[in-house]
Design an enzyme around this catalytic site. Structure first.
Site, PDB file in Angstrom:
ATOM      1  N   GLU A  42       0.864  -1.188   0.000  1.00  0.00           N
ATOM      2  CA  GLU A  42       0.000   0.000   0.000  1.00  0.00           C
ATOM      3  C   GLU A  42       0.898   1.234   0.000  1.00  0.00           C
ATOM      4  OE1 GLU A  42      -2.668   0.180   3.421  1.00  0.00           O
ATOM      5  OE2 GLU A  42      -2.575   2.370   3.378  1.00  0.00           O
ATOM      6  N   ARG A  46       0.416  10.280   1.076  1.00  0.00           N
ATOM      7  CA  ARG A  46       0.751  11.285   2.096  1.00  0.00           C
ATOM      8  C   ARG A  46       1.903  12.162   1.691  1.00  0.00           C
ATOM      9  NH1 ARG A  46       1.139   7.419   7.385  1.00  0.00           N
ATOM     10  NH2 ARG A  46      -0.708   6.219   6.825  1.00  0.00           N
ATOM     11  N   LYS A 130     -10.156  -2.397   7.093  1.00  0.00           N
ATOM     12  CA  LYS A 130      -8.945  -2.071   7.836  1.00  0.00           C
ATOM     13  C   LYS A 130      -9.429  -1.742   9.253  1.00  0.00           C
ATOM     14  CE  LYS A 130      -5.626   1.761   8.029  1.00  0.00           C
ATOM     15  NZ  LYS A 130      -4.622   2.470   7.226  1.00  0.00           N
TER      16      LYS A 130
HETATM   17  C1  3PG Z   1      -1.627   3.609   8.479  1.00  0.00           C
HETATM   18  O1  3PG Z   1      -1.571   4.526   7.702  1.00  0.00           O
HETATM   19  O2  3PG Z   1      -2.254   2.587   8.219  1.00  0.00           O
HETATM   20  C2  3PG Z   1      -0.944   3.734   9.787  1.00  0.00           C
HETATM   21  O3  3PG Z   1      -0.551   5.035  10.005  1.00  0.00           O
HETATM   22  C3  3PG Z   1       0.228   2.833   9.902  1.00  0.00           C
HETATM   23  O4  3PG Z   1       0.528   2.774  11.245  1.00  0.00           O
HETATM   24  P1  3PG Z   1       1.880   2.146  11.825  1.00  0.00           P
HETATM   25  O5  3PG Z   1       2.953   3.131  11.522  1.00  0.00           O
HETATM   26  O6  3PG Z   1       1.640   2.012  13.307  1.00  0.00           O
HETATM   27  O7  3PG Z   1       2.112   0.834  11.161  1.00  0.00           O
END
Ligand code: 3PG
Length: 215
Positions: A42, A46, A130
């Site tokens: 994914e 951002r 999710k």
């Molecule tokens: C996301 O975008 O799914 C989360 O910000 C990922 O979170 P993590 O850095 O705790 O894996």
């Protein structure tokens, strides 16, 4: 047809959540994860470079299924499809986002955190979510409680999953796979330490295989 359910099955055990701010590193990163045994990634929208990175990965690493993450506005679905995204992920669920996903005919993994959110999305036909943010043992217990009322619904916990709690989630029957950035930490991406990222991916796959051998 590539459905979200099929994509999550292919993503097992880990869906890497990638924040790419340098297109030059995109292909090396994707290849490192692929070499470690992961099939789906994914790319989060951002960074200004995200869409170009997604496009380049699709062209150069055809073995991977590539999605666009952090979709929080309707127009991002169009941008994601134009860049070649094969699925989309959001941190939450809204009717407008769901409608945009349907219009673009893009497999979509909306985020949920509560039973009302699950029900609202189920009403729109969604069966895979999710779970965001995944909050350690509390989320493991919550997902365990979801098994009863939410039959046939599967989750990809993300946002707090680490190497240390990965197996707690994967041992739940309603968890299809886990998402996270820990599999490709920013420091290793910056250093282009591809072997180390491949090693992290391999380790996660080995942990999941070991878990399966116990059941
Ligand atoms: C996301 O975008 O799914 C989360 O910000 C990922 O979170 P993590 O850095 O705790 O894996």
């Amino acid at each position: 047809m590539l459905t979200m359910e099929k994509i999550l099955r292919r993503a097992y055990p880990v869906l890497p959540v990638l924040v790419i701010d340098d297109v030059e590193r995109a292909v090396g990163l994707a290849q490192a994860l692929c070499a470690g045994g992961l099939n789906v990634i994914e790319v989060t929208l951002r960074t200004p470079q995200a869409l170009e990175a997604l496009q380049v990965i699709r062209q150069e690493v055809p073995d991977l299924i590539v999605g666009a993450g952090t979709i929080i506005r309707e127009e991002q679905f169009t941008q994601a499809v134009e860049a070649g995204a094969q699925f989309a992920v959001s941190p939450g669920f809204t009717e407008r986002l769901a409608q945009a996903a349907t219009e673009m005919q893009l497999p979509y993994l909306p985020g949920v955190m509560t039973p009302p959110a699950v029900l609202a999305a189920v009403e729109h036909g969604y069966r895979s979510f999710k779970l965001f943010p995944a909050n350690g043992e509390a989320s493991v217990r919550m997902l365990n409680s979801f098994k009863g009322p939410f039959t046939g619904i599967s989750f990809c916990p993300t946002g707090g999953v680490t190497r240390d709690n990965l197996l707690s989630y994967l041992s739940l029957p309603n968890v299809a796979c886990c998402g996270g950035t820990w599999i490709a930490p920013a420091s290793l991406v910056q250093a282009q330490a591809w072997d180390q990222i491949t090693q992290l991916a391999r380790e996660a796959c080995a942990m999941a295989r070991h878990l399966e051998s116990l059941t």
